[in-house]
Design a protein around this motif. Sequence first.
Motif, short mmCIF file in Angstrom:
data_model
loop_
_atom_site.label_atom_id
_atom_site.label_comp_id
_atom_site.label_asym_id
_atom_site.label_seq_id
_atom_site.Cartn_x
_atom_site.Cartn_y
_atom_site.Cartn_z
N ILE A 1 0.83 -1.20 0.00
CA ILE A 1 0.00 0.00 0.00
C ILE A 1 0.87 1.25 0.00
O ILE A 1 0.49 2.27 -0.59
CB ILE A 1 -1.01 0.00 1.18
CG1 ILE A 1 -2.05 1.11 1.01
CG2 ILE A 1 -0.30 0.18 2.51
CD1 ILE A 1 -3.00 0.88 -0.10
N PHE A 2 2.05 1.19 0.60
CA PHE A 2 2.94 2.34 0.61
C PHE A 2 3.47 2.64 -0.80
O PHE A 2 3.66 3.79 -1.16
CB PHE A 2 4.09 2.13 1.59
CG PHE A 2 3.63 2.13 3.01
CD1 PHE A 2 3.34 3.33 3.65
CD2 PHE A 2 3.46 0.96 3.71
CE1 PHE A 2 2.89 3.35 4.96
CE2 PHE A 2 3.02 0.96 5.02
CZ PHE A 2 2.74 2.16 5.65
N GLN A 3 3.68 1.60 -1.57
CA GLN A 3 4.08 1.78 -2.96
C GLN A 3 2.95 2.43 -3.75
O GLN A 3 3.18 3.33 -4.55
CB GLN A 3 4.46 0.43 -3.57
CG GLN A 3 4.93 0.53 -4.99
CD GLN A 3 5.26 -0.84 -5.58
OE1 GLN A 3 4.86 -1.86 -5.04
NE2 GLN A 3 5.97 -0.84 -6.67
N VAL A 4 1.74 2.01 -3.52
CA VAL A 4 0.58 2.58 -4.21
C VAL A 4 0.39 4.05 -3.80
O VAL A 4 0.09 4.89 -4.65
CB VAL A 4 -0.68 1.74 -3.92
CG1 VAL A 4 -1.93 2.42 -4.44
CG2 VAL A 4 -0.54 0.35 -4.51
N ILE A 5 0.57 4.35 -2.52
CA ILE A 5 0.45 5.73 -2.05
C ILE A 5 1.48 6.63 -2.75
O ILE A 5 1.16 7.74 -3.18
CB ILE A 5 0.60 5.80 -0.52
CG1 ILE A 5 -0.63 5.18 0.15
CG2 ILE A 5 0.82 7.22 -0.03
CD1 ILE A 5 -0.49 4.96 1.64
N SER A 6 2.70 6.14 -2.90
CA SER A 6 3.73 6.90 -3.62
C SER A 6 3.32 7.13 -5.06
O SER A 6 3.49 8.22 -5.60
CB SER A 6 5.06 6.16 -3.59
OG SER A 6 5.61 6.18 -2.31
N ALA A 7 2.80 6.10 -5.70
CA ALA A 7 2.38 6.21 -7.09
C ALA A 7 1.24 7.21 -7.23
O ALA A 7 1.20 7.99 -8.19
CB ALA A 7 1.97 4.86 -7.64
N ILE A 8 0.32 7.23 -6.29
CA ILE A 8 -0.79 8.19 -6.33
C ILE A 8 -0.26 9.62 -6.21
O ILE A 8 -0.71 10.52 -6.92
CB ILE A 8 -1.83 7.86 -5.24
CG1 ILE A 8 -2.58 6.58 -5.59
CG2 ILE A 8 -2.81 9.02 -5.06
CD1 ILE A 8 -3.47 6.04 -4.48
N ALA A 9 0.70 9.83 -5.31
CA ALA A 9 1.29 11.17 -5.17
C ALA A 9 1.93 11.61 -6.49
O ALA A 9 1.77 12.77 -6.91
CB ALA A 9 2.32 11.18 -4.04
N GLY A 10 2.64 10.70 -7.14
CA GLY A 10 3.24 11.03 -8.43
C GLY A 10 2.20 11.29 -9.50
O GLY A 10 2.34 12.20 -10.32
N ALA A 11 1.14 10.50 -9.50
CA ALA A 11 0.08 10.67 -10.51
C ALA A 11 -0.64 12.00 -10.33
O ALA A 11 -0.98 12.66 -11.32
CB ALA A 11 -0.90 9.50 -10.42
N VAL A 12 -0.87 12.40 -9.08
CA VAL A 12 -1.52 13.69 -8.83
C VAL A 12 -0.64 14.83 -9.34
O VAL A 12 -1.12 15.74 -10.04
CB VAL A 12 -1.83 13.86 -7.32
CG1 VAL A 12 -2.19 15.29 -6.98
CG2 VAL A 12 -2.94 12.91 -6.91
N LEU A 13 0.64 14.78 -9.01
CA LEU A 13 1.56 15.82 -9.46
C LEU A 13 1.65 15.84 -10.99
O LEU A 13 1.60 16.90 -11.62
CB LEU A 13 2.94 15.59 -8.84
CG LEU A 13 3.92 16.74 -8.89
CD1 LEU A 13 3.35 17.99 -8.22
CD2 LEU A 13 5.22 16.35 -8.22
N PHE A 14 1.74 14.67 -11.59
CA PHE A 14 1.81 14.56 -13.05
C PHE A 14 0.53 15.09 -13.70
O PHE A 14 0.58 15.87 -14.66
CB PHE A 14 2.06 13.10 -13.45
CG PHE A 14 2.19 12.88 -14.92
CD1 PHE A 14 3.36 13.21 -15.58
CD2 PHE A 14 1.16 12.33 -15.66
CE1 PHE A 14 3.49 13.01 -16.95
CE2 PHE A 14 1.28 12.12 -17.02
CZ PHE A 14 2.45 12.46 -17.67
#
Length: 157
Positions: free
Chosen positions: A28-41
């Motif tokens: 889930i921590f990996q997914v949270i990181s990916a979500i942060a990147g997707a929001v910024l992107f």
Amino acid sequence: MGQVIHPDHRHAVTEVEERPAGSAALRIFQVISAIAGAVLFGLGIAAALDVDFGGDLLAISGSVAGYGFSPVAAIAAIVLGAAILIATLADQDRAGAAVVGLLTMGVGIAALIVEDRNTDVQVDGRSATLFIVAGVVVFVASLVPWWRRRRVTTVVR
């Protein structure tokens, strides 16, 4: 991993690498990181469509979801968001994700410092805070293991 000849030349040594799947709680921590990147992107892409690239590249000329963006900030959001996505999803490397998280935090902090100076650079404090928060999320999430450690077993025959 491979097969090599044992030093006594009579035995073959085979190393088998096993990487058990991590638990869902750790992934889930990996997914949270990916979500942060997707929001910024995503915000960077939307901002790139809204800002004026014909004017001053350092002037705020667009707004997305209440965050002001200059053309440079929009490009930075796209590049750093994509880097976060790559580091968290494609490479599976927590160290790479941590570095990109620190870099994203650094960009946000630098923007806040520039905002307080009397320069021609325009910075929206909310956008700078967005970079800092995304960087912190990625960095902190990268400190938690995304999977169990790998195990290498050596078999001598």
